[in-house]
Design a protein around this motif. Structure first.
Motif, PDB file in Angstrom:
ATOM      1  N   GLU A 193       0.846  -1.212   0.000  1.00  0.00           N
ATOM      2  CA  GLU A 193       0.000   0.000   0.000  1.00  0.00           C
ATOM      3  C   GLU A 193       0.874   1.252   0.000  1.00  0.00           C
ATOM      4  N   LEU A 236       2.474   2.021  -3.413  1.00  0.00           N
ATOM      5  CA  LEU A 236       1.567   2.640  -4.380  1.00  0.00           C
ATOM      6  C   LEU A 236       1.330   4.109  -4.043  1.00  0.00           C
ATOM      7  N   ALA A 259       4.283   6.251  -4.896  1.00  0.00           N
ATOM      8  CA  ALA A 259       4.338   6.502  -6.347  1.00  0.00           C
ATOM      9  C   ALA A 259       3.321   7.575  -6.741  1.00  0.00           C
ATOM     10  N   ARG A 302       2.218   9.961  -4.868  1.00  0.00           N
ATOM     11  CA  ARG A 302       2.627  11.278  -4.362  1.00  0.00           C
ATOM     12  C   ARG A 302       3.771  11.878  -5.170  1.00  0.00           C
ATOM     13  N   ALA A 308       3.609   1.075 -10.545  1.00  0.00           N
ATOM     14  CA  ALA A 308       2.942   1.466  -9.298  1.00  0.00           C
ATOM     15  C   ALA A 308       1.803   2.443  -9.580  1.00  0.00           C
ATOM     16  N   ARG A 362      -1.142   0.602 -10.970  1.00  0.00           N
ATOM     17  CA  ARG A 362      -1.893  -0.158  -9.959  1.00  0.00           C
ATOM     18  C   ARG A 362      -2.644   0.774  -9.010  1.00  0.00           C
ATOM     19  N   LEU A 363      -2.026   1.910  -8.699  1.00  0.00           N
ATOM     20  CA  LEU A 363      -2.732   2.891  -7.854  1.00  0.00           C
ATOM     21  C   LEU A 363      -4.001   3.379  -8.557  1.00  0.00           C
ATOM     22  N   PHE A 399     -10.121  10.310  -0.520  1.00  0.00           N
ATOM     23  CA  PHE A 399      -8.896   9.509  -0.410  1.00  0.00           C
ATOM     24  C   PHE A 399      -7.720  10.222  -1.081  1.00  0.00           C
ATOM     25  N   GLU A 455      -4.805  11.258   1.333  1.00  0.00           N
ATOM     26  CA  GLU A 455      -3.625  10.381   1.285  1.00  0.00           C
ATOM     27  C   GLU A 455      -2.558  10.865   0.309  1.00  0.00           C
ATOM     28  N   LEU A 456      -2.974  11.418  -0.820  1.00  0.00           N
ATOM     29  CA  LEU A 456      -1.983  11.799  -1.836  1.00  0.00           C
ATOM     30  C   LEU A 456      -1.636  13.279  -1.792  1.00  0.00           C
ATOM     31  N   LEU A 497     -13.421   8.381   4.032  1.00  0.00           N
ATOM     32  CA  LEU A 497     -12.025   7.946   4.025  1.00  0.00           C
ATOM     33  C   LEU A 497     -11.921   6.493   4.484  1.00  0.00           C
ATOM     34  N   ARG A 552     -10.457   3.575   2.151  1.00  0.00           N
ATOM     35  CA  ARG A 552      -9.293   2.779   2.570  1.00  0.00           C
ATOM     36  C   ARG A 552      -9.598   1.290   2.502  1.00  0.00           C
ATOM     37  N   PHE A 597      -9.419   0.307  -1.026  1.00  0.00           N
ATOM     38  CA  PHE A 597      -8.013   0.339  -1.468  1.00  0.00           C
ATOM     39  C   PHE A 597      -7.276  -0.925  -0.989  1.00  0.00           C
ATOM     40  N   ARG A 598      -7.469  -1.257   0.287  1.00  0.00           N
ATOM     41  CA  ARG A 598      -6.791  -2.442   0.846  1.00  0.00           C
ATOM     42  C   ARG A 598      -7.226  -3.713   0.125  1.00  0.00           C
ATOM     43  N   VAL A 607      -5.618  -3.815  -3.292  1.00  0.00           N
ATOM     44  CA  VAL A 607      -4.177  -4.107  -3.243  1.00  0.00           C
ATOM     45  C   VAL A 607      -3.963  -5.574  -2.874  1.00  0.00           C
TER      46      VAL A 607
END
Lengths: 319, 202
Positions: free
Chosen positions: A18, A21, A24, A26, B115, B118-119, B134, B138-139, B162, B166, B169-170, B173
């Motif tokens: 996690e 990813l 990447a 950011r 990456a 996949r993100l 999110f 997060e970003l 959020l 998450r 997202f989990r 992944v």
């Protein structure tokens, strides 16, 4: 109060997959965005909004001030101005008609065939056409005031290419070769007279000006010499928009040709909205009312509240 | 404030400065919301023109980023309604778009591209409202209060969105890190990538 959550990247207990990813995401922007080009388009759009807003305010003020003698005076003034404008137009049309008749009588039927100005598909056809009729005498209308384009958008005149349009065209029109033979080589027909406004924005290294102003001895192989085609050279999108905007009021068909070329060369360009609005205006100016209305409807479907929407909407309401 | 210093956070920003400072963020945010190709440029323009029509950004609880994020959400929704067709993520487009600041080393570039792909796939699996929170939290590193003010929702809603984002997202992944047989998938290591890069034709 509930405490704020900890970001996954700051949480060392978060799974490595996690975090990888998110790191990447950011560190890398997913798209490369050209801020300068975007800012230029944004500036144009904001200026268009301001112009549209000013026109609306002026319209509202004109409607709202219709009280008492002011209205009567303004109406009278408008009528006087209208009659002066109509008179000037008639005189201008008469002068142009006279020049056209004189041109027809001196050139014969070949010039009459080519009388309608249009953009030839390639520069080769424009420049090389050696055995056409002699060039027509320069019409006084070439120096007549050029009407402003219909789009009340932002001024694009600071563009370097646009500044070169009119001087170049005049230089071409005023070129006075020593003999009719040289003239026929340098300025073959009336179509070629209309064309330089489009080629004026091409790179300065082009020998266009010297070829048209400096007489050269005739060469036998000149017609067969291959010339790079105009359509082979990419036209800058903003330059193309500026040219089309300049042409839309006085030569809609030429403007349409430029816009078609822009559509081919920049199908996903930054100025799609401007291009489509100009296309509607040019079609309307060219007398293709059905096509203009159809295109206007499509335009308003996509851009209902854009800076050009009012002008395009006006085409739809026009009888 | 000196003439060269950046504008203070509390000062109002004119439209063009706002554009120059945040156009890249808006383009990235729109991309992460699913806008693709030439639509991104049009949508960016629409976002900033909407901001301009509404009088621009006014300093307050919302940061310029969360203020613009709300407008981007509105613009994206409006465009999706107009287009009446889904903008499914094109894997080729995604790969080509990951060119923000490409690393000089091709191996690192490949790792970053993988990456990012996949993100984005994980983000595409989220609901739009959850995705926005999110991405911002997060970003982009925005505070929950600023997100709440920008998106005009209560802070509690930010927390719940959020949380849901998450979880999605989990799950994504975890799914992506297992093979078809359910066994953990071996991650790509740099030595594998170097072999892949070496095999690629120049």
């Amino acid at each position: 109060m509930r405490p704020a959550p900890v970001r996954l990247l700051d949480n060392h207990d978060a799974p490595a997959a996690e975090r990888t990813l998110l790191e990447a995401g950011r560190s890398h922007a997913p798209v490369a965005y050209d801020v300068e080009a975007g800012a230029a388009r944004f500036r144009v759009a904001v200026a268009g909004l301001a112009a549209a807003g000013a026109a609306t305010v002026a319209h509202a003020a004109a409607k709202g001030s219709g009280v008492g003698g002011k209205t009567l005076i303004s109406k009278l003034l408008a009528k006087v101005l209208l009659s002066v404008a109509v008179g000037t137009t008639f005189v201008g049309v008469g002068m142009v008609a006279g020049v056209m008749m004189a041109r027809h009588s001196t050139q014969g039927p070949a010039a009459a065939v080519n009388a309608r100005p249009s953009i030839p598909p390639t520069r080769t056809e424009t420049r090389v056409a050696p055995s056409e009729a002699p060039a027509p005498p320069v019409a006084p209308s070439a120096s007549a005031p050029v009407p402003e384009p219909a789009i009340a958008g932002p001024s694009l005149s600071p563009l370097p290419g646009v500044a070169a349009i009119k001087p170049h065209a005049h230089r071409t029109l005023r070129a006075s070769p020593a003999s009719a033979e040289q003239e026929s080589r340098s300025v073959p027909d009336t179509a070629a007279v209309a064309e330089p406004e489009v080629v004026a924005n091409l790179p300065a290294s082009e020998p266009t000006a010297t070829a048209k102003t400096t007489p050269e001895p005739p060469r036998a192989d000149a017609p067969s010499e291959p010339q790079p085609s105009d359509s082979a050279r990419p036209l800058g999108e903003l330059q193309g928009i500026a040219i089309a905007r300049d042409l839309v009021a006085r030569d809609p068909s030429a403007s349409l040709a430029v816009l078609d070329r822009l559509r081919r060369e920049h199908p996903n360009g930054y100025f799609v909205e401007e291009r489509e609005a100009l296309t509607v205006l040019a079609l309307a100016g060219d007398g293709q009312q059905a096509a203009a209305r159809q295109r206007a409807s499509a335009f308003l479907h996509v851009f209902p509240n854009g800076p050009f929407s009012e002008q395009v909407r006006e085409i739809l309401t026009r009888r | 404030m000196t003439p060269d210093s950046p504008p203070e956070p509390s000062a109002s920003i004119d439209s063009e400065t706002l554009f120059r400072l945040h156009a890249r963020f808006v383009a990235s945010f729109l991309y992460r919301l699913g806008v693709r190709g030439a639509d991104i440029e049009d949508a960016v323009q629409e976002v900033f023109l909407t901001a301009h029509r509404r009088g621009g950004y006014r300093p307050g609880a919302a940061s310029p980023t969360t203020f613009l994020a709300q407008l981007a959400l509105e613009v994206n929704l409006s465009r999706r309604r107009r287009a009446s067709r889904s903008h499914a993520a094109d894997p080729n487009d995604l790969a080509a778009a990951t060119v923000g600041e490409p690393p000089a080393d091709p191996t690192q570039a490949l790792v970053a591209k993988d990456a990012a792909r996949r993100l984005q796939a994980a983000l595409d699996a989220m609901d739009h409202a959850h995705r926005a929170v999110f991405v911002l939290f997060e970003l982009e590193g925005e505070a929950c209060e600023s997100i709440a003010a920008g998106l005009k929702i209560p802070v509690g809603t930010v927390f719940s969105r959020l949380h849901a984002a998450r979880r999605a997202f989990r799950e994504h992944v975890a799914r992506g890190s297992r093979g078809d047989d359910g066994a953990p998938r071996r991650l790509l290591y740099e030595k594998d990538l170097r072999v892949m890069v070496a095999k690629e034709p120049a």
